[in-house]
Scaffold this motif. Structure first.
Motif, PDB file in Angstrom:
ATOM      1  N   ALA A 363     -37.310 -39.429 -28.966  1.00 59.29           N
ATOM      2  CA  ALA A 363     -37.218 -38.090 -28.382  1.00 59.29           C
ATOM      3  C   ALA A 363     -38.221 -37.926 -27.242  1.00 59.29           C
ATOM      4  O   ALA A 363     -37.895 -37.347 -26.198  1.00 59.29           O
ATOM      5  N   ALA A 364     -39.441 -38.444 -27.429  1.00 60.75           N
ATOM      6  CA  ALA A 364     -40.459 -38.345 -26.377  1.00 60.75           C
ATOM      7  C   ALA A 364     -40.024 -39.109 -25.130  1.00 60.75           C
ATOM      8  O   ALA A 364     -40.172 -38.624 -24.008  1.00 60.75           O
ATOM      9  N   THR A 365     -39.484 -40.317 -25.331  1.00 58.73           N
ATOM     10  CA  THR A 365     -39.026 -41.120 -24.192  1.00 58.73           C
ATOM     11  C   THR A 365     -37.896 -40.420 -23.459  1.00 58.73           C
ATOM     12  O   THR A 365     -37.884 -40.357 -22.207  1.00 58.73           O
ATOM     13  N   ALA A 366     -36.947 -39.874 -24.216  1.00 66.29           N
ATOM     14  CA  ALA A 366     -35.820 -39.171 -23.585  1.00 66.29           C
ATOM     15  C   ALA A 366     -36.294 -37.942 -22.809  1.00 66.29           C
ATOM     16  O   ALA A 366     -35.794 -37.650 -21.717  1.00 66.29           O
ATOM     17  N   TYR A 367     -37.280 -37.228 -23.353  1.00 64.50           N
ATOM     18  CA  TYR A 367     -37.800 -36.046 -22.660  1.00 64.50           C
ATOM     19  C   TYR A 367     -38.531 -36.446 -21.383  1.00 64.50           C
ATOM     20  O   TYR A 367     -38.361 -35.814 -20.328  1.00 64.50           O
ATOM     21  N   ASN A 368     -39.325 -37.507 -21.466  1.00 62.41           N
ATOM     22  CA  ASN A 368     -40.051 -37.958 -20.276  1.00 62.41           C
ATOM     23  C   ASN A 368     -39.098 -38.396 -19.168  1.00 62.41           C
ATOM     24  O   ASN A 368     -39.360 -38.181 -17.982  1.00 62.41           O
ATOM     25  N   LYS A 369     -37.980 -39.029 -19.561  1.00 58.83           N
ATOM     26  CA  LYS A 369     -37.034 -39.549 -18.570  1.00 58.83           C
ATOM     27  C   LYS A 369     -36.143 -38.455 -17.984  1.00 58.83           C
ATOM     28  O   LYS A 369     -35.874 -38.429 -16.785  1.00 58.83           O
ATOM     29  N   THR A 370     -35.655 -37.557 -18.850  1.00 58.10           N
ATOM     30  CA  THR A 370     -34.628 -36.594 -18.406  1.00 58.10           C
ATOM     31  C   THR A 370     -35.180 -35.188 -18.161  1.00 58.10           C
ATOM     32  O   THR A 370     -34.582 -34.420 -17.403  1.00 58.10           O
ATOM     33  N   GLY A 371     -36.270 -34.847 -18.826  1.00 56.59           N
ATOM     34  CA  GLY A 371     -36.785 -33.485 -18.722  1.00 56.59           C
ATOM     35  C   GLY A 371     -35.927 -32.470 -19.448  1.00 56.59           C
ATOM     36  O   GLY A 371     -36.173 -31.258 -19.342  1.00 56.59           O
ATOM     37  N   GLU A 372     -34.925 -32.930 -20.220  1.00 58.72           N
ATOM     38  CA  GLU A 372     -34.033 -31.995 -20.924  1.00 58.72           C
ATOM     39  C   GLU A 372     -34.783 -31.349 -22.092  1.00 58.72           C
ATOM     40  O   GLU A 372     -35.339 -32.028 -22.950  1.00 58.72           O
ATOM     41  N   ALA A 373     -34.754 -30.010 -22.106  1.00 60.89           N
ATOM     42  CA  ALA A 373     -35.583 -29.250 -23.048  1.00 60.89           C
ATOM     43  C   ALA A 373     -35.243 -29.529 -24.508  1.00 60.89           C
ATOM     44  O   ALA A 373     -36.097 -29.390 -25.385  1.00 60.89           O
TER      45      ALA A 373
END
Length: 454
Positions: A363-373
Motif C-alpha cells: 500500500a505504501a509503495t502504491a501510494y508513493n507511486k500513484t498518489g491515489e488517496a
C-alpha cells in the motif's frame, strides 16, 4: 473463515465460537514482582493483535488477562525489600500498565487478581477432593492426583509414564506420586495466609487460572492463550483441574506464542542477556518494538538483536514516510479492495501478521507511486488493525530530537534563507551537517520538512 492453530490438536482448525459473533478469550498474565521483560512483551503484543483482529472482523469480545498477585517470588521480593506484598504488587501493576500503554496494548475487558478469587479456589479444591482427584496431605498441603485424570498430558502430547520418567519432579515425601501438584500450600511462619477447611495457607499457581477463567468466562469458553513456556506444566494442570472438576472441555482452542531469543541465545539473567521492556524503550521507540514483534508469526521463535530491531525501525520508518504526505481528502476504508482482501486472507490464516505487514508495504509503495488517496487510507486503517501507524507521522519520523543538542528548525530556516539568497555552498553545508546528524530534509510545495534517518 478464520483458521486458528490449536495447540491441543496440533493443527489449524476453522474458528467456530461457542456463541456466534461472541468470543470469550482468557490469556495468562503477569506475576507482578518485577518489571515486565521482552518475553512478556511478545505475549502482550501477540494476543493484543489477535484481540484487535477479532474485534475488527465484527466479533464481540470478552478478553480476560489475569494478574498473579500472590506467589513465592512475590513473597520473597517483598521480604527482601522490607515492604508489604500489597505495596510490591501495586508498584509493579502500575509499571506493567505503563509498559502496556507504551506498546499500545488494549486494556483487557476484565483483569482479575488471584487474591480476589480465593473463595472460588477453595470451592474447586473441595470438589476435586470429593471426586477423589485431590487429597489433603499430612503437612497441610492439598495435592492433585495426576494419575486419576486419564487425559493428563494431552496438551503437551506426553503420556503420564513419559512425564514420570522424563521430568525432574521435586521430591516431596507427602505426595502420593511425584507427578502430583499442589493446589493449596500450608502457611509457613511469616507468610500471608487465608483460612480454609484444609488449614491456613494460600493457593498453588495452577488453581488460580482455572478459577479466574471459570468465574469470568464460564467453565467452557472459546480460547485460552499464553506463552509456549506455559503449555507444560501450567496449562496442562489447568486442564486437569478444570475438566476434572466440571467433566467437560475447558477451552475449545489453546493458543501459544513463541519465544524471543537474544542474539540467538535463550534469554536468561545468568547469561546477562535479560532485558526489561523499559530498558529497550530507553533506546528504541515503543512502536518499533511492537513492529519488530509483529514482523514474526506469533507462533514462531524470533531473535532480538540490535540488527533485527534496527531493521524493524527502518521498515516502520518507510511506512510513516509514506503517511507523512497526506492527501487533501482522505477517503474512508472501502468495503472491498484487492489489498484489503489480501490483508484479510493473511490474518484469517492463523493471524499471519508478517504477511499482513508485507501488504502494508504494498500500500505504501502504491501510494508513493500513484498518489491515489485510497492507498493512504488502506495503509493507515489496516495498520491500525495491527495497532500500528496511529501516531502523527512527523512525531514518529522526528523522534526525540532534544538529544541532538541543536535547533533543527533554526538550521532549516538558515538554509532556506541561504537558498533564497542563492548561497548554494552555505545551503549545502547546512544540509550536509544535518545529514551527518541523521536528519533528512525534504523540500516540497515550498515547504521543508525533516525526519530522522538514524
Amino acid at each position: 473463515m478464520i483458521q486458528v492453530y490449536n495447540s491441543l490438536t496440533r493443527k489449524k482448525e476453522p474458528f467456530v465460537p461457542i456463541n456466534p459473533h461472541h468470543i470469550n478469550m482468557y490469556v495468562c498474565g503477569m506475576t507482578v514482582y518485577d518489571y515486565c521483560h521482552i518475553g512478556h512483551a511478545r505475549s502482550l503484543v501477540a494476543f493484543d493483535m489477535i484481540n484487535r483482529y477479532f474485534r475488527h472482523r465484527g466479533f464481540n469480545m470478552k478478553f480476560v488477562r489475569n494478574i498473579t498477585d500472590i506467589d513465592d517470588k512475590i513473597i520473597a521480593r517483598a521480604n527482601e525489600r522490607g515492604i508489604t506484598i500489597q505495596e510490591l504488587t501495586a508498584e509493579f501493576i502500575d509499571k506493567m500498565n505503563e509498559d502496556c500503554e507504551a506498546l499500545n496494548i488494549l486494556k483487557p475487558d476484565q483483569e482479575p487478581r488471584a487474591t480476589e478469587h480465593i473463595a472460588g479456589m477453595l470451592e474447586m479444591i473441595g470438589k476435586l477432593i470429593e471426586k477423589g482427584l485431590a487429597y489433603p496431605a499430612e503437612n497441610g498441603d492439598v495435592y492433585y492426583r495426576v494419575r486419576e485424570f486419564k487425559e493428563y498430558g494431552k496438551l503437551s502430547n506426553q503420556s503420564i509414564d513419559e512425564l514420570r520418567s522424563g521430568e525432574r519432579v521435586a521430591v516431596d515425601q507427602f505426595k502420593e506420586d511425584p507427578l502430583d501438584f499442589v493446589l493449596w500450600k500450608h502457611a509457613k511462619e511469616g507468610e500471608p495466609y487465608w483460612d480454609s477447611p484444609f488449614g491456613k495457607g494460600r493457593p498453588g499457581w495452577h488453581i488460580e487460572c482455572s478459577v479466574m477463567s471459570a468465574e469470568e468466562l464460564g467453565t467452557h469458553f472459546d480460547i485460552h492463550g499464553g506463552g509456549m513456556d506455559l503449555k507444560f506444566p501450567h496449562h496442562e494442570c489447568e486442564i486437569a483441574q478444570s475438566e476434572g472438576c466440571h467433566d467437560h472441555p475447558m477451552a475449545n482452542y489453546w493458543m501459544h506464542n513463541g519465544f524471543i531469543n537474544i542474539d540467538n541465545e535463550k534469554m536468561s539473567k545468568s547469561l546477562g542477556n535479560f532485558f526489561t521492556i523499559r530498558e529497550i524503550l530507553e533506546i528504541y521507540p515503543a512502536e518499533v518494538l511492537r513492529f519488530f514483534i509483529l514482523n514474526a508469526h506469533y507462533r514462531s521463535h524470533i531473535n532480538y538483536s540490535d540488527e533485527t530491531i534496527t531493521q524493524a525501525g527502518n521498515g516502520l520508518r518507510r511506512l510513516y514516510t509514506a503517511l507523512s504526505q497526506a492527501p487533501e481528502t482522505i477517503p474512508t476504508l472501502p468495503e472491498s479492495h484487492p489489498l484489503m482482501d489480501k490483508f484479510y486472507a493473511a490474518m484469517d490464516d492463523d493471524f499471519n501478521s508478517p504477511l499482513a505487514i508485507s501488504i502494508l508495504y504494498e500500500a505504501a509503495t502504491a501510494y508513493n507511486k500513484t498518489g491515489e488517496a485510497i492507498y493512504y487510507t488502506l495503509l493507515k486503517e489496516l495498520g491500525g488493525v495491527l495497532g500500528l501507524l496511529q501516531q502523527a507521522p512527523e512525531a514518529f519520523l522526528q523522534g526525540d530530537s532534544n538529544d541532538l543538542g541543536i535547533d533543527i528548525d533554526a538550521m532549516i530556516l538558515a538554509r532556506n534563507e541561504a537558498r533564497a539568497n542563492k548561497e548554494w555552498a552555505e545551503s549545502d553545508r547546512i544540509r550536509d551537517e544535518l545529514t551527518a546528524l541523521g536528519i533528512a530534509l525534504e523540500d516540497k510545495d515550498g515547504k521543508t520538512t525533516w525526519r530522522k534517518i538514524s
